[in-house]
Write a protein that holds these residues in place. Structure first.
Motif, PDB file in Angstrom:
ATOM      1  N   CYS A  61      71.687  27.015  48.868  1.00  0.00           N
ATOM      2  CA  CYS A  61      71.364  25.530  48.963  1.00  0.00           C
ATOM      3  C   CYS A  61      72.774  24.953  49.862  1.00  0.00           C
ATOM      4  O   CYS A  61      72.688  23.658  50.050  1.00  0.00           O
ATOM      5  CB  CYS A  61      71.590  24.936  47.572  1.00  0.00           C
ATOM      6  SG  CYS A  61      72.525  25.829  46.248  1.00  0.00           S
ATOM      7  N   CYS A  98      72.064  32.310  44.740  1.00  0.00           N
ATOM      8  CA  CYS A  98      72.035  32.833  45.962  1.00  0.00           C
ATOM      9  C   CYS A  98      72.906  32.219  47.098  1.00  0.00           C
ATOM     10  O   CYS A  98      72.988  32.655  48.309  1.00  0.00           O
ATOM     11  CB  CYS A  98      70.596  33.121  46.298  1.00  0.00           C
ATOM     12  SG  CYS A  98      69.603  31.738  46.631  1.00  0.00           S
ATOM     13  N   CYS A 104      67.942  23.172  47.212  1.00  0.00           N
ATOM     14  CA  CYS A 104      67.473  24.506  46.918  1.00  0.00           C
ATOM     15  C   CYS A 104      66.722  25.297  47.723  1.00  0.00           C
ATOM     16  O   CYS A 104      65.630  24.750  48.355  1.00  0.00           O
ATOM     17  CB  CYS A 104      67.012  24.455  45.439  1.00  0.00           C
ATOM     18  SG  CYS A 104      66.544  26.293  44.921  1.00  0.00           S
TER      19      CYS A 104
END
Ligand SMILES: Cc1cc2nc3c(=O)[nH]c(=O)nc-3n(C[C@H](O)[C@H](O)[C@H](O)COP(=O)(O)O)c2cc1C
Ligand code: SF4
Length: 378
Positions: free
Chosen positions: A345, A342, A353
């Protein structure tokens, strides 16, 4: 089922490794006073405890002409050596090897520039809007020396090798892009001239550190330029083969830039997305070829390593989410990596994360993720 090829001892790019699982360079953003911090030590210790065979550090800044963002490790003088030494020792205690990534960011800045921003030519960057100042030939010679000095410090600190960052739209990636490099001197005009600066850096490092000191490179197989005008796979092959002929020890095959059709860090629907280019290159060069990008399944990884000449694979995001992933796989839990690609990070307060953040931080990160997905690869 044990995935034997992935976990076997091997020599990759001149370095003996306990397995073929590499952590791809991952900017930490947590340097303290531009030096290796306790947070950086902790992040890397966790990876080494997690049985990663070799770690490539996040990019280190090597030049006084660069504008490093907050939290970057800067290795432009010897004051950097003690922190680097501690990092190398920490990793080696676990039998893991460590390679430092050497970089000049060029126009790809994540903070306002404090000084002039240099590039191969004065072509405006479509993302930052910056029009770089072209390096003079004398400045290029100085930059080559700075890369050599940085490698010297890295070797003194006990690192197993260095990786030249020539991918993802940073300075050296710009030199090999016909869109960014409009030079008509010795450093521009065709793929070999565009990559001349990299060849000079390679020779400078080997001259200073000895011909057996491993020098790796991260190179785009394509910039995936929206109009097909950036570095393309044919030029990539010409450059990669020339580097191999000149003694580069390993080539990590990546691709994409912030302004490309695809980012280097693509969304989850893309898996092993540079496989074809890495596979082809591996049949044509003696240097070790390392594949990065979208590797999340140990079965796929093992198949790639078993059926092609690719020497190792590298991962970034899966190991941010799960630093113990390699160990988990070695222990027989072969579920895919939990990372969902996604890109949450990419955190200005240091790489972490998204799923480890508090609610407030998550809200800020969601805006950054929206921006990232507006760029490419989704
Ligand atoms: C937070 C973050 C920081 C990164 N920093 C670097 C870097 O310093 N140098 C580099 O070459 N690539 C960097 N990358 C790109 C990764 O090394 C890798 O090429 C890319 O994420 C694709 O691999 P993956 O699918 O395993 O994440 C970074 C990626 C992430 C997510
Ligand atoms: S933030 Fe997203 S991409 Fe990054 S490690 Fe976590 S799950 Fe993976």
């Amino acid at each position: 089922m044990a995935a034997k090829k992935a976990f076997e001892q091997a020599t990759v790019g001149g370095i003996e490794v306990k397995n073929r699982m590499v952590r791809s360079a991952t900017f930490e953003g947590t340097a303290k006073d531009k030096k290796v911090s306790d947070r950086i030590l902790d992040m890397h210790r966790e990876l080494a405890e997690g049985e990663v065979g070799l770690i490539i550090t996040g990019y280190f800044c090597v030049s006084k002409t660069d504008n490093p963002a907050k939290g970057t490790v800067v290795i432009t003088d010897d004051a950097a050596i003690p922190g680097m030494e501690k990092l190398a020792q920490t990793i080696h205690e676990h039998g893991t090897k460590i390679v430092a990534q050497l970089n000049h960011a060029g126009v790809q800045l994540f903070a306002p520039a404090r000084g002039p921003v240099y590039g191969p030519s004065d072509v405006v960057d479509s993302i930052s809007g910056i029009k770089p100042v072209p390096f003079t030939e004398d400045q290029i010679h100085d930059l080559v020396t700075e890369f050599g000095e940085a490698a010297d410090r890295t070797q003194k600190a006990g690192f197993d090798g260095v990786q030249i960052h020539a991918a993802h739209g940073y300075l050296l990636s710009q030199f090999v892009s016909p869109v960014c490099n409009k030079r008509t001197d010795a450093y521009g005009g065709n793929p070999l001239k565009n990559s001349r600066i990299i060849l000079e850096i390679l020779h400078e490092i080997k001259k200073r550190c000895g011909k057996n000191y491993p020098v790796w490179i991260k190179l785009n197989c394509s910039d995936f330029h929206p109009a097909g005008q950036g570095l393309n796979p044919d030029d990539f092959l010409i450059i990669a083969k020339e580097l191999a002929r000149n003694g580069i020890d390993a080539i990590e095959v990546s691709g994409g830039t912030l302004s490309g059709k695809y980012l280097p860090s693509r969304s989850k629907k893309h898996a092993a997305y540079h496989l074809e280019h890495a596979k082809q290159l591996a049949t044509e060069v003696d240097a070790s070829v390392i594949l990065v990008g979208g590797l999340r399944s140990i079965d796929t990884i093992d198949q790639i390593l078993s059926e092609t000449d690719i020497a190792a694979i590298s991962m970034s995001r899966p190991l941010i989410r799960e630093p113990g992933l390699v160990k988990r796989w070695m222990e027989g839990d072969d579920r895919d990596a939990e990372c969902i690609a996604c890109n949450g990070c990419f955190n200005p307060n240091g790489t972490k994360c998204f799923f480890t953040l508090g609610e407030e931080e998550k809200a800020v990160q969601k805006e950054i993720m929206k921006f990232m997905s507006s760029l490419g690869g989704h």
